[in-house]
Design a protein around this motif. Structure first.
Motif, PDB file in Angstrom:
ATOM      1  N   LYS A 229       0.833  -1.192   0.000  1.00 48.76           N
ATOM      2  CA  LYS A 229       0.000   0.000   0.000  1.00 48.76           C
ATOM      3  C   LYS A 229       0.876   1.253   0.000  1.00 48.76           C
ATOM      4  O   LYS A 229       1.965   1.265   0.555  1.00 48.76           O
ATOM      5  N   HIS A 230       0.392   2.309  -0.617  1.00 49.76           N
ATOM      6  CA  HIS A 230       1.021   3.607  -0.452  1.00 49.76           C
ATOM      7  C   HIS A 230       0.984   3.927   1.043  1.00 49.76           C
ATOM      8  O   HIS A 230      -0.013   3.656   1.716  1.00 49.76           O
TER       9      HIS A 230
ATOM     10  N   SER B  92      -2.143   5.511   2.339  1.00 47.24           N
ATOM     11  CA  SER B  92      -3.293   4.607   2.303  1.00 47.24           C
ATOM     12  C   SER B  92      -3.209   3.595   3.440  1.00 47.24           C
ATOM     13  O   SER B  92      -4.216   3.268   4.088  1.00 47.24           O
TER      14      SER B  92
ATOM     15  N   GLN C 101      -4.151   5.279   6.654  1.00 46.27           N
ATOM     16  CA  GLN C 101      -5.599   5.504   6.720  1.00 46.27           C
ATOM     17  C   GLN C 101      -6.328   4.206   7.060  1.00 46.27           C
ATOM     18  O   GLN C 101      -7.258   4.198   7.865  1.00 46.27           O
ATOM     19  N   GLU C 102      -5.889   3.098   6.453  1.00 44.83           N
ATOM     20  CA  GLU C 102      -6.487   1.795   6.764  1.00 44.83           C
ATOM     21  C   GLU C 102      -6.238   1.419   8.221  1.00 44.83           C
ATOM     22  O   GLU C 102      -7.112   0.873   8.887  1.00 44.83           O
TER      23      GLU C 102
END
Length: 223
Positions: A154-155, A158, A161-162
């Motif tokens: 994942k970036h 991101s 945020q997850e």
């Protein structure tokens, strides 16, 4: 409390759940809108812990990922969105016991409710069958996610945020905390913070890159 319908009992057993005490499974599928003495919240609490232990053990034994990568994948795999996806795959929405207004409002397809329901069902199965059978059940239900790309590469923004969503935290807040140097060689420092967790900073030649570094550093420290 109402009895478990024959259709729902068959669905549960066909999906792999162990159904003995039917009252327990009625509770596991009962939303608060029913106004009954017991709903799925306590079982959801228990199932969340069983799910987390099962997935984290699987990741630990099956991968050589570093701690930060393990945390990233775990949080993605047990997030509300991931749990809701599993609930949709097994057709859980039509078996949730809802009050009329809640059903009319589309609560049966709510991501939060579906995520809660799959955790409550895991909690009920743990009480009925114990940890080992429930672990195998979770592995079967999550198989395509475990062997797929969920939570991988994942970036950093991101992934953070997850992580925040999976841990029921507020979303990350990014702030430019410093800018130095001439325009042609500027340096940007960005600080990312999550309320009641902490903060981390990153410095780079662009604000976007600094945000990415800050998110990566935050995951190293707190993920």
């Amino acid at each position: 409390m109402s009895k478990l319908s024959t259709q729902t009992a068959s669905w549960l057993r066909d999906t792999g759940f162990t159904v003995e005490d039917e009252a327990l499974w009625v509770e596991a599928l009962t939303h608060g809108s029913m106004g009954e003495e017991r709903d799925y919240q306590r079982l959801e609490f228990l199932g969340d812990r069983v799910l987390g232990l099962t997935i984290s053990t699987w990741l630990f034994r099956r991968t050589d990922d570093a701690e930060g990568q393990l945390a990233q994948r775990l949080n993605a795999l047990v997030s509300k969105a991931a749990c809701a996806d599993v609930a949709r795959r097994i057709g859980a929405s039509e078996h949730i016991r809802l009050g009329k207004q809640a059903r009319d409002d589309g609560t049966a397809t709510s991501e939060n409710v579906l995520g809660d329901i799959i955790e409550s069902l895991i909690g009920a199965n743990y009480l009925e069958a114990g940890f080992d059978p429930t672990r195998e059940l979770v592995r079967n239900l999550w198989e395509q996610d475990l062997v797929g790309t969920t939570g991988r590469s994942k970036h950093p923004k991101s992934a953070l945020q997850e992580w925040a969503a999976g841990n029921q935290r507020k979303m990350p807040h990014y702030e430019l905390s410093d800018r130095s140097g001439p325009d042609h060689a500027a340096k940007f420092t960005v600080t990312v913070s999550i309320h009641n967790v902490g903060e981390a900073s990153g410095t780079a030649s662009s604000k976007h890159e600094a945000e990415k570094l800050a998110a990566r550093e935050f995951m190293k420290q707190y993920g």
